[in-house]
Design a protein around this motif. Structure first.
Motif, short mmCIF file in Angstrom:
data_model
loop_
_atom_site.label_atom_id
_atom_site.label_comp_id
_atom_site.label_asym_id
_atom_site.label_seq_id
_atom_site.Cartn_x
_atom_site.Cartn_y
_atom_site.Cartn_z
N ARG A 16 -1.93 -23.05 4.72
CA ARG A 16 -2.55 -22.90 5.45
C ARG A 16 -1.76 -22.34 6.84
O ARG A 16 -0.91 -22.85 7.34
N VAL A 17 -2.40 -21.55 7.23
CA VAL A 17 -1.78 -20.59 9.01
C VAL A 17 -2.68 -20.69 10.09
O VAL A 17 -3.92 -20.70 9.80
N CYS A 18 -1.96 -21.01 11.20
CA CYS A 18 -2.87 -20.26 12.06
C CYS A 18 -2.12 -18.89 12.42
O CYS A 18 -1.20 -18.48 12.69
N LEU A 19 -3.33 -18.60 13.12
CA LEU A 19 -3.58 -16.53 12.58
C LEU A 19 -3.36 -16.27 14.36
O LEU A 19 -1.94 -15.41 14.64
N GLY B 16 1.37 -18.28 14.54
CA GLY B 16 1.59 -18.13 13.00
C GLY B 16 2.87 -18.86 11.76
O GLY B 16 2.81 -18.70 11.42
N ALA B 17 2.28 -20.48 12.31
CA ALA B 17 2.44 -21.37 12.12
C ALA B 17 1.90 -21.71 10.92
O ALA B 17 0.87 -21.26 10.58
N THR B 18 2.44 -22.32 9.99
CA THR B 18 2.13 -22.65 8.42
C THR B 18 2.47 -23.69 8.21
O THR B 18 3.38 -24.72 8.46
N TYR B 19 1.35 -24.16 7.99
CA TYR B 19 1.06 -25.76 7.07
C TYR B 19 0.87 -26.50 5.59
O TYR B 19 0.86 -25.07 4.53
N HIS B 20 0.60 -27.03 4.86
CA HIS B 20 0.19 -27.05 3.26
C HIS B 20 -0.38 -27.99 3.27
O HIS B 20 0.02 -29.30 3.83
N ILE B 21 -1.85 -28.70 2.50
CA ILE B 21 -2.54 -29.11 2.32
C ILE B 21 -2.24 -31.04 2.19
O ILE B 21 -2.50 -31.59 2.33
N LEU C 264 -7.03 -23.47 11.78
CA LEU C 264 -6.14 -22.91 10.24
C LEU C 264 -7.02 -22.74 9.22
O LEU C 264 -8.01 -22.83 9.26
N VAL C 265 -6.63 -21.22 9.02
CA VAL C 265 -7.14 -20.54 7.92
C VAL C 265 -6.21 -20.05 6.37
O VAL C 265 -5.50 -20.52 6.37
N ILE C 266 -7.20 -19.78 5.51
CA ILE C 266 -6.50 -19.55 4.27
C ILE C 266 -6.04 -17.93 4.29
O ILE C 266 -6.88 -17.00 4.76
#
Ligand code: ADP
Ligand code: ZN
Length: 210
Positions: free
Chosen positions: A124-127, A130-135, A153-155
């Motif tokens: 999942r990302v923050c547009l 630019g930070a990225t995450y994982h479920i 956050l979006v896919i």
């Protein structure tokens, strides 16, 4: 110090670039994030880039080389930078050499392909930042919300399973040859990207000393 992080999509280049940026005090330059920002703003090159990105293909070398060149000319890059997602083709690497940019080290983050597929589809990302995450493995403090800017956050469109396969094929065909390119210059180091984030960072910092 000028560093390149190399690796398949989902190998963790962006994640490592974030932590290295804090620990080394040099900026991270992510062409993927810059391109996504351009797409969001609807700039001319953003419009051109969008179709290729959504399809899991590469944006043309001249566009990417152009934005990279402008970015590394900025003041904060004086003491070095971390490249995340550039170069991605041999012509892009040749362009860096032709600009006279001296690369100190290229660190390949190696991750098994099955793991990569799982990682990318859970991303999942923050547009906005630019930070990225994982479920499962890198959850935000509040579900679905960016830790840094509170954005939803979006896919990413290119993290859909079919597109992931195309991106991996593109990686093997266009980007993997860079390993030989930089090995021939004596600059390549490889670390395993399947340990925890801090352990992988430790390996990268170790590789940078050598
Ligand atoms: P990932 O490493 O997870 O695939 P990035 O965020 O680095 O994702 O890049 C996303 C997309 O942006 C790529 O699939 C490609 O279309 C485009 N892109 C980013 N960097 C480059 C580059 N150096 N050359 C060409 N296309 C690029
Ligand atoms: Zn954010």
């Amino acid at each position: 110090m000028n560093i390149i992080l190399l690796g398949a999509p989902g190998a963790g280049k962006g994640t490592q670039a974030e932590v290295l940026n804090k620990d080394l005090g040099i900026p991270t330059i992510s062409t993927g994030n810059m391109l996504r920002a351009a797409v969001a703003e609807g700039t001319e090159y953003g419009l051109k880039a969008k179709a290729a990105m959504d399809a899991g293909a590469l944006v043309s070398d001249d566009i990417v080389i152009g934005i990279l060149k402008d970015r590394i000319a900025e003041d904060d890059c004086k003491n070095g930078f971390i490249l995340d997602g550039f170069p991605r083709t041999v012509p892009q690497a040749e362009a860096l050499d032709a600009m006279g940019v001296k690369i100190d080290k290229v660190v390949e983050i190696a991750v098994d392909e099955e793991i990569i597929k799982r990682r990318l589809t859970g991303r999942r990302v923050c547009l906005k930042c630019g930070a990225t995450y994982h479920i499962r493995t890198k959850k935000p403090e509040v579900e679905g919300i960016c830790n840094y800017c509170g954005e939803k956050l979006v896919i990413r469109k290119d993290d859909q399973p079919e597109t992931v396969i195309d991106r991996l094929n593109t990686y093997h065909e266009k980007t993997a040859p860079l390993k030989d390119y930089y090995a021939a210059q004596g600059k390549l180091a490889t670390v395993q990207g399947t340990d925890s984030i801090p352990d992988t960072e430790k390996d990268i910092l170790e590789a940078l000393k050598g």
